[in-house]
Design an enzyme around this catalytic site. Structure first.
Site, mmCIF file in Angstrom:
data_model
loop_
_atom_site.group_PDB
_atom_site.id
_atom_site.type_symbol
_atom_site.label_atom_id
_atom_site.label_comp_id
_atom_site.label_asym_id
_atom_site.label_seq_id
_atom_site.Cartn_x
_atom_site.Cartn_y
_atom_site.Cartn_z
ATOM 1 N N CYS A 198 -31.618 34.277 116.695
ATOM 2 C CA CYS A 198 -31.094 35.147 115.608
ATOM 3 C C CYS A 198 -31.342 34.449 114.463
ATOM 4 C CB CYS A 198 -29.793 35.575 115.910
ATOM 5 S SG CYS A 198 -29.227 36.941 114.988
ATOM 6 N N GLY A 199 -30.294 33.804 113.679
ATOM 7 C CA GLY A 199 -30.716 33.514 112.128
ATOM 8 C C GLY A 199 -31.482 31.980 112.287
#
Length: 441
Positions: A333-334
């Site tokens: 994700c991030g």
């Protein structure tokens, strides 16, 4: 003060709906019990990174997730074993008690009730009484009889306006035959602040200790803690069941700071239990990964809130690029976004990232992508061969505007529909918006 049952006895703090105040209540309850000398082990039902930070801060020990969709009973038993010795487990529920996503063909759909049924821990039901009185009894009775394998052992009324209001609501509970364990008035101060993915992370709050202490005072004044403890029951899940997720390397360089904090404690504890060494480093402090590591793992988090600092972090950038030329790197994700070429934030500004993948992501337009996911790897990733099936979740607002690299996996939602997000691979570097929870059965 000691619990009446030895070893892994617990309770689940559930609610009738999201927003009923269960995170603040559970955080305060945990600290109030700790102040009485109990070793409290916190748990969080479902896929959540942020609430566990508050529960863990209150308990002084990591909060582990238990997930009725992503985990079988063996995995949950393994997590209970990883948690170690404690006097009482307190698990915070997710959404409403019976709420879950679609899960065709699965006995567990991800609800708090699934965890209650699997563990055998009684449920303490939090009811937001702000706009009701005797009807609280009807709601509690409905929850208590909805599933025969779930025990609703008592009720806590939240946001009670007055003593008269409490008496009226308790009349309904008496008629339903469900004990009232306490009532809490509405509280204007000491709320846990929020942002776009939920609450602000506990580690970012300088006044966290005073907020937790205030919540504990609030809870202790309104709840019969002794009566609550007497309702605890031992977990049905026992034994040293190993987690099925092998560590991705013997020495794991793990990014850990305000931009990269979304990784499940059971993953780290499981890696360590399997003999792996964790080597934390901070990209925001411009730290490169340890060169002696076998792999770099960039968790999810909030890189978009720190994008300029990450762009300017020269030592982090050069260290990551040198590492990726020789050894595996994975981002979730991030972390995946940071491995890409650039992130466009909400103000329309593009910030250059590491460029280890060709990925371009943007928060324009803002759109939530949320839900459980199943992945079948098309390419190998650290510690996992191509063809491995995994289970996890997706939770982000960013979208992909460009993804030129080889797809990492076929990813499906709980209904089996193929999702457009595939993750990507370039050389030693892999990444995906998929947050890994466990291997799929």
């Amino acid at each position: 003060m000691s619990p009446p049952y030895p070893g892994q006895s617990g309770l689940i703090i559930a609610a009738t709906h999201s927003g009923a105040g269960k995170t603040s209540l559970t955080t305060g309850l945990i600290f109030a019990l700790c102040r009485k000398g109990l070793r409290i082990q916190p748990f969080k039902c479902g896929p959540d990174y942020i609430d566990p930070g508050f529960l863990g801060a209150a308990a002084g020990r990591p909060c582990f997730n238990l997930d009725g969709f992503a985990m079988g009973t063996a995995e949950m038993a393994g997590i209970l074993a990883l948690a170690g010795s404690h006097d009482l487990a307190i698990a915070e529920g997710v959404m409403g008690l019976f709420d879950a996503g679609p899960a065709p063909g699965r006995t567990g759909a991800g609800s708090t009730a699934d965890i209650a049924a699997a563990t055998g821990w009684p449920v303490i039901l939090v009811i937001d009484a702000a706009k009701m009185a005797q009807t609280a009894g009807a709601i509690a009775l409905g929850c208590a009889t909805f599933r025969p394998d779930v025990l609703v052992a008592g009720v806590i009324l939240n946001r009670v306006a007055s003593e008269r209001h409490r008496e009226l609501a308790e009349t309904g509970l008496d008629q339903a035959g469900i004990p009232l364990l306490g009532s809490l008035p509405a509280r204007k101060e000491g709320h846990l602040p929020s942002r776009h993915l939920g609450l602000v992370q506990s580690g970012e709050m300088s006044n966290l200790a005073s907020i937790i202490e205030g919540l504990a005072e609030h809870v202790a004044a309104g709840i019969d803690l002794e009566a609550l403890i007497r309702l605890a029951r031992p977990a049905r899940l026992t034994g040293q069941h190993p987690l099925r997720m092998a560590p991705p390397g013997g020495r794991i360089a793990l990014a850990r700071d305000a931009a990269f904090s979304f990784i499940y404690p059971h993953m780290i504890a499981g890696w360590r239990a399997s003999g792996a060494t964790i080597l934390p480093f901070s990209p925001l402090a411009d730290e490169p990964p340890d060169e002696s590591a076998d792999i770099v793992w960039l968790p999810g988090g909030y890189p978009e809130l720190h994008a300029p600092r990450l762009t300017d972090a020269g030592r982090f950038r050069s260290g990551m690029q040198a590492f990726a030329r020789r050894k595996p790197v994975h981002g979730e994700c991030g972390g995946y976004m940071t491995l890409g070429a650039g992130i466009t934030t909400r103000d329309g500004a593009r910030h250059a990232m590491l460029g280890l993948l060709g990925l371009e992501t943007s928060f324009l337009p803002k759109r939530m992508r949320l839900g459980y996911r199943r992945a079948t790897l098309l390419e190998a990733m650290p510690g996992l061969a191509a063809g491995t099936r995994l289970i996890g979740h997706e939770f982000h607002y960013a979208g992909i505007t460009h993804q030129p690299d080889a797809p990492l996996a076929v990813i499906r939602d709980p209904t089996g529909a193929v999702m457009p997000e595939t993750g990507s691979r370039r050389g030693h570097v892999t990444g995906s918006f998929f947050h890994l929870i466990a291997r799929d059965a």
